[in-house]
Every structure is written in C-alpha cells, then in structure tokens.
Design a protein around this motif. Structure first.
Motif, mmCIF file in Angstrom:
data_model
loop_
_atom_site.group_PDB
_atom_site.id
_atom_site.type_symbol
_atom_site.label_atom_id
_atom_site.label_comp_id
_atom_site.label_asym_id
_atom_site.label_seq_id
_atom_site.Cartn_x
_atom_site.Cartn_y
_atom_site.Cartn_z
ATOM 1 N N GLU A 14 40.244 17.702 42.660
ATOM 2 C CA GLU A 14 41.002 16.930 43.703
ATOM 3 C C GLU A 14 39.729 17.286 44.815
ATOM 4 O O GLU A 14 39.604 16.183 45.546
ATOM 5 C CB GLU A 14 42.021 17.346 43.849
ATOM 6 C CG GLU A 14 43.107 17.132 42.846
ATOM 7 C CD GLU A 14 43.178 17.852 41.794
ATOM 8 O OE1 GLU A 14 42.411 18.751 41.749
ATOM 9 O OE2 GLU A 14 43.827 17.460 40.833
ATOM 10 N N GLN A 17 36.878 15.329 44.504
ATOM 11 C CA GLN A 17 37.012 13.857 44.645
ATOM 12 C C GLN A 17 36.989 13.243 46.098
ATOM 13 O O GLN A 17 36.808 12.283 46.537
ATOM 14 C CB GLN A 17 38.404 13.363 44.064
ATOM 15 C CG GLN A 17 38.573 11.774 44.094
ATOM 16 C CD GLN A 17 37.514 10.964 43.239
ATOM 17 O OE1 GLN A 17 36.971 11.516 42.230
ATOM 18 N NE2 GLN A 17 36.970 10.041 43.873
ATOM 19 N N GLN A 18 37.769 14.313 46.980
ATOM 20 C CA GLN A 18 37.701 14.041 48.271
ATOM 21 C C GLN A 18 36.405 13.940 48.834
ATOM 22 O O GLN A 18 36.185 13.142 49.949
ATOM 23 C CB GLN A 18 38.587 15.178 48.968
ATOM 24 C CG GLN A 18 39.107 14.788 50.435
ATOM 25 C CD GLN A 18 39.818 15.673 51.297
ATOM 26 O OE1 GLN A 18 39.635 16.903 50.961
ATOM 27 N NE2 GLN A 18 40.458 15.167 52.310
ATOM 28 N N ARG A 19 35.563 14.855 48.601
ATOM 29 C CA ARG A 19 34.048 14.744 49.169
ATOM 30 C C ARG A 19 33.464 13.209 48.663
ATOM 31 O O ARG A 19 32.836 12.686 49.706
ATOM 32 C CB ARG A 19 33.107 15.738 48.567
ATOM 33 C CG ARG A 19 33.598 17.161 49.318
ATOM 34 C CD ARG A 19 32.673 18.151 48.203
ATOM 35 N NE ARG A 19 31.235 18.549 48.493
ATOM 36 C CZ ARG A 19 30.889 19.380 49.418
ATOM 37 N NH1 ARG A 19 31.478 20.111 50.186
ATOM 38 N NH2 ARG A 19 29.640 19.303 49.590
ATOM 39 N N THR A 20 33.924 12.945 47.685
ATOM 40 C CA THR A 20 33.342 11.377 47.192
ATOM 41 C C THR A 20 34.084 10.639 48.148
ATOM 42 O O THR A 20 33.470 9.488 48.388
ATOM 43 C CB THR A 20 33.353 11.412 45.602
ATOM 44 O OG1 THR A 20 32.879 12.516 45.016
ATOM 45 C CG2 THR A 20 33.057 10.024 45.330
ATOM 46 N N ASN A 21 35.379 10.744 48.143
ATOM 47 C CA ASN A 21 36.125 9.539 48.780
ATOM 48 C C ASN A 21 35.723 9.253 50.374
ATOM 49 O O ASN A 21 35.762 8.322 50.821
ATOM 50 C CB ASN A 21 37.774 9.992 48.624
ATOM 51 C CG ASN A 21 38.221 9.917 47.330
ATOM 52 O OD1 ASN A 21 37.513 9.180 46.447
ATOM 53 N ND2 ASN A 21 39.637 10.283 47.265
ATOM 54 N N LEU A 22 35.395 10.501 50.752
ATOM 55 C CA LEU A 22 34.999 10.576 52.423
ATOM 56 C C LEU A 22 33.522 10.372 52.472
ATOM 57 O O LEU A 22 32.864 10.262 53.567
ATOM 58 C CB LEU A 22 35.334 11.701 53.111
ATOM 59 C CG LEU A 22 37.003 11.955 53.165
ATOM 60 C CD1 LEU A 22 37.266 13.021 53.746
ATOM 61 C CD2 LEU A 22 37.507 10.789 53.915
ATOM 62 N N GLN A 23 32.730 10.039 51.285
ATOM 63 C CA GLN A 23 31.293 9.637 51.346
ATOM 64 C C GLN A 23 30.737 10.787 52.117
ATOM 65 O O GLN A 23 29.710 10.407 52.810
ATOM 66 C CB GLN A 23 31.128 8.396 52.042
ATOM 67 C CG GLN A 23 31.865 7.121 51.113
ATOM 68 C CD GLN A 23 31.869 5.878 51.771
ATOM 69 O OE1 GLN A 23 32.863 5.634 52.818
ATOM 70 N NE2 GLN A 23 31.135 5.100 51.456
ATOM 71 N N TYR A 24 31.030 12.252 51.821
ATOM 72 C CA TYR A 24 30.067 13.106 51.998
ATOM 73 C C TYR A 24 28.674 12.959 51.714
ATOM 74 O O TYR A 24 28.376 12.794 50.565
ATOM 75 C CB TYR A 24 30.872 14.271 51.869
ATOM 76 C CG TYR A 24 29.672 15.588 52.212
ATOM 77 C CD1 TYR A 24 29.464 16.058 53.690
ATOM 78 C CD2 TYR A 24 28.707 16.172 51.297
ATOM 79 C CE1 TYR A 24 28.582 17.004 53.783
ATOM 80 C CE2 TYR A 24 28.016 17.255 51.659
ATOM 81 C CZ TYR A 24 28.065 17.727 52.888
ATOM 82 O OH TYR A 24 26.841 18.580 53.365
ATOM 83 N N ILE A 56 37.298 18.742 54.563
ATOM 84 C CA ILE A 56 37.151 18.743 53.161
ATOM 85 C C ILE A 56 36.520 20.209 52.755
ATOM 86 O O ILE A 56 35.890 20.989 53.669
ATOM 87 C CB ILE A 56 36.020 17.583 52.688
ATOM 88 C CG1 ILE A 56 34.488 17.732 53.381
ATOM 89 C CG2 ILE A 56 36.733 16.134 53.158
ATOM 90 C CD1 ILE A 56 33.693 16.589 52.896
ATOM 91 N N CYS A 66 30.215 12.661 57.039
ATOM 92 C CA CYS A 66 31.355 11.915 56.135
ATOM 93 C C CYS A 66 32.037 10.827 56.978
ATOM 94 O O CYS A 66 31.514 10.856 58.284
ATOM 95 C CB CYS A 66 31.990 12.815 55.613
ATOM 96 S SG CYS A 66 33.595 13.070 56.462
ATOM 97 N N SER A 68 34.769 10.789 58.033
ATOM 98 C CA SER A 68 35.786 11.005 59.026
ATOM 99 C C SER A 68 34.993 11.678 60.226
ATOM 100 O O SER A 68 35.738 12.453 60.837
ATOM 101 C CB SER A 68 36.773 11.927 58.060
ATOM 102 O OG SER A 68 37.500 11.122 57.365
#
Ligand code: SF4
Length: 73
Positions: A14, A17-24, A56, A66, A68
């Motif tokens: 998870e 995935q958050q790193r990916t979702n926020l496009q880090y 993240i 990222c 955010s």
C-alpha cells in the motif's frame, strides 16, 4: 552524482502504491518545486542523502517531487 532515494525495501504494498499514485519522482522536473522546499518534507539526518515525507513513506530525495507538493509557508 545525485542521490537515489527509490529503495522501497520494507514498505508495504500500500505504501509503495501511494508513492506511485502520487507520482513521486527522485528528481523534480521543476526546480522551483522540490521536496526540500515542500511543507511536508522531513529533512535528512546529518550525513544521510535521503529525507522523509509526512505524507508518503520511504526515502525521499531532497531534489524529488510528487503531486502533493505544497509550498512551505
Ligand atoms: Fe516530496 Fe511530495 Fe512529500 Fe512534498 S509531499 S516532500 S513533494 S514526496
């Protein structure tokens, strides 16, 4: 050479995935918006190349970015 802060060893799926979702990314495309001038950045410890982030998990490059990103007030 620039530091690499992409080692996600030990993170949960998870968190990864958050790193990916926020496009880090490890190196920002916009020099005016970097992790180390983001309000959520946690500075690297003395002698360490990577800091952290209040949003993240995992290592964060001071020159990263990222979706955010928010300016330090
Ligand atoms: Fe970097 Fe994004 Fe964390 Fe800000 S919120 S420190 S831009 S990873």
């Amino acid at each position: 050479p620039a530091a690499s802060c992409n080692d996600t060893t030990g993170l949960t799926p998870e968190d990864i995935q958050q790193r990916t979702n926020l496009q880090y990314v490890d190196q920002t495309a916009d020099p005016a918006k970097r992790c180390d001038n983001c309000a959520l950045y946690i500075a690297a410890a003395a002698g360490a190349a990577c800091g952290g982030c209040n949003l993240i998990k995992g290592p964060i490059n001071p020159a990263g970015y990222c979706a955010s990103w928010v300016a330090k007030s």
